[in-house]
Design a protein around this motif. Structure first.
Motif, PDB file in Angstrom:
ATOM      1  N   THR A  50       0.444  -1.162  -0.288  1.00 54.32           N
ATOM      2  CA  THR A  50      -0.060  -0.297  -0.047  1.00 54.32           C
ATOM      3  C   THR A  50       0.707   1.500  -0.113  1.00 54.32           C
ATOM      4  OG1 THR A  50       0.377   0.535   2.842  1.00 54.32           O
ATOM      5  CG2 THR A  50      -1.956  -0.843   1.023  1.00 54.32           C
ATOM      6  N   GLU A  51       0.480   1.859  -0.351  1.00 52.08           N
ATOM      7  CA  GLU A  51       1.243   3.994   0.017  1.00 52.08           C
ATOM      8  C   GLU A  51       1.565   4.101   1.008  1.00 52.08           C
ATOM      9  OE1 GLU A  51      -1.718   7.182  -0.893  1.00 52.08           O
ATOM     10  OE2 GLU A  51      -2.155   6.248  -2.917  1.00 52.08           O
ATOM     11  N   LYS A  52       1.504   2.775   2.518  1.00 54.33           N
ATOM     12  CA  LYS A  52       1.615   3.555   3.443  1.00 54.33           C
ATOM     13  C   LYS A  52       2.872   2.250   3.537  1.00 54.33           C
ATOM     14  CE  LYS A  52      -2.383   5.004   5.933  1.00 54.33           C
ATOM     15  NZ  LYS A  52      -2.936   4.469   6.815  1.00 54.33           N
TER      16      LYS A  52
END
Length: 65
Positions: A50-52
């Motif tokens: 994910t972007e995280k």
């Protein structure tokens, strides 16, 4: 088509740029999709994040808890 042929065709059409796909494709597994984008064998469960920075593997494991 083999993954190698499909990847080469997509690169020639500028559908893969800097490891990003600009067109939707459906793959049978996350590893096959990762190998398509990276051009080498890959473990999709650890490469897709994910972007995280949370991996697909971690998302699936936490979902089961």
């Amino acid at each position: 088509k083999s993954i190698k042929e499909l990847r080469k065709e997509c690169i020639n059409k500028n559908e893969i740029v800097d490891g990003r796909i600009s067109k939707n494709y459906l793959f049978n597994s996350p590893s096959y999709a990762a190998a398509f984008v990276l051009g080498t064998n890959a473990n999709g469960k650890t490469h897709w994040k994910t972007e995280k920075g949370i991996s697909l593997k971690d998302l699936e494991e936490n979902e089961m808890k």
